[in-house]
Design an enzyme around this catalytic site. Structure first.
Site, short mmCIF file in Angstrom:
data_model
loop_
_atom_site.label_atom_id
_atom_site.label_comp_id
_atom_site.label_asym_id
_atom_site.label_seq_id
_atom_site.Cartn_x
_atom_site.Cartn_y
_atom_site.Cartn_z
N GLU A 179 -8.45 4.58 4.68
CA GLU A 179 -8.22 3.98 3.36
C GLU A 179 -8.21 5.10 2.33
OE1 GLU A 179 -7.68 0.77 2.82
OE2 GLU A 179 -8.40 -0.20 4.67
N GLU A 235 0.85 -1.19 0.00
CA GLU A 235 0.00 0.00 0.00
C GLU A 235 0.89 1.24 0.00
OE1 GLU A 235 -3.58 -2.53 2.08
OE2 GLU A 235 -2.80 -0.78 3.14
#
Ligand SMILES: [Zn+2]
Length: 339
Positions: free
Chosen positions: A222, A65
């Site tokens: 997120e 990520e």
């Protein structure tokens, strides 16, 4: 102007030391900012004047990520290079450097299921992610020293496997009846996050750990879809960068007055678990988080069991048919309002 991360920047040091490092550091920059490195991927900045917050920004708990890793890495380097002067104590945690190096979510085990002591539950500290998760807990503990009256903040920054109907969203950990912070929601909004999922029970995520054990204002944030290093469209992160930067240096975060209509709030309706390899979804791989389906729609099946949409507006979050048997395959959510 000198600090130990000029030849090899902090990110490179971190990636060169995948699980731990004995090379701790303790030095003060010319601007008075005190810096300590406690381990690989663990760096603490203390301002010359005492601030009112203790802030943790973590990233790379899932190594692929990259967006959040780039954001935090830039902050660290700007603080070291004295381009930013922090107004509050701040710790950056780069969770899983070994998985960053292989561009995978994790090496052996999903680290964001290993907090609140789960690292040491059966079968014990049997892999390096479990050992690292335990150490990260100890660094959080050391950072949030006892008897501090400072406001504690921990944003655990991620990007999701899928896109999202609303690109950015946050998970608000279960508060055991404590009040949700509207100011924190205003900060999320300034970060470009208008979709908030209210968790409905204790979990083993990093943000729940800091929220539950230390009373921190904590979120799993997120910030969009997973992309490889260098392939992130950094313009998508401008709001979150600017807001976090303002928080770090004590600037104006430009928060809007709280209005319920600015947010899409969801609560968990149920979770669907995978038990065996016959588990399958009946929607496409590119269906985004927070997509809803009509009541009765067949969402998944496993053996002769069908899972159908039960409630009006019920939507999917974090679907993953590839999880290990016994794990959650998808979270089902419905819209809600603050209590
Ligand atoms: Zn993640």
């Amino acid at each position: 102007m000198s600090h130990p991360y000029q030849q090899q920047d902090f990110m490179s040091f971190t990636r060169a030391n995948e699980w731990s490092s004995e090379q701790t550091q303790d030095f003060t920059l010319e601007n008075g900012c005190h810096v300590e490195v406690w381990d690989t991927g663990v760096i603490v900045f203390e301002p010359p004047q005492e601030g009112s917050k203790d802030i943790i920004l973590s990233c790379g708990v899932h190594g692929n990520e990259t967006g959040p890793i780039e954001i935090c890495s830039d902050f660290v380097q700007d603080l070291l290079d004295q381009k930013m002067l922090p107004a509050h104590r701040i710790m950056f945690l780069f969770g899983n450097p070994a998985s960053m190096n292989i561009g995978e979510r994790f090496v052996e085990e999903n680290m964001n299921r290993l907090f609140s002591g789960a690292h040491s539950k059966s079968p014990g500290l049997c892999n390096r992610e479990r050992i690292r998760a335990k150490k990260l807990e100890q660094y959080v503990d050391k950072f949030y020293q006892l008897n501090s009256d400072k406001e504690r903040i921990h944003y655990d920054l991620h990007t999701a496997i899928r896109g999202s109907k609303n690109e950015k969203f946050s998970v608000y950990p279960f508060l055991h009846g404590k009040e949700y912070s509207k100011e924190q929601l205003q900060i999320m909004l300034a970060c470009g996050v208008n979709t908030i999922l209210l968790s409905n029970g204790p979990t083993t995520t990093f943000s729940y750990f800091s929220s539950n054990d230390y009373g921190a204002h904590a979120f799993t944030v997120e910030l969009g879809k997973v992309r490889p290093f260098g392939e992130n469209d950094m313009t998508r992160f401008i709001e979150v960068r600017e807001t976090l930067k303002a928080m770090i240096v004590g600037g104006d975060m430009q928060l809007r007055d709280y209005q319920a209509s600015d947010f899409n709030l969801f609560k968990v309706n149920r979770a669907i678990y995978k038990h065996d390899d016959s588990f399958e979804f009946f929607f496409a791989d590119d269906v985004v988080n927070f997509t809803s389906f009509p009541v009765g729609f067949k969402l998944a099946s496993e053996g002769d069991v069908d899972y159908k949409i039960e409630a009006e507006g019920e939507a999917i979050v974090f679907p993953n048919a590839k999880v290990a048997n016994g794990n959650r395959a998808v979270l089902m959510v419905v819209s809600t309002e603050l209590p």
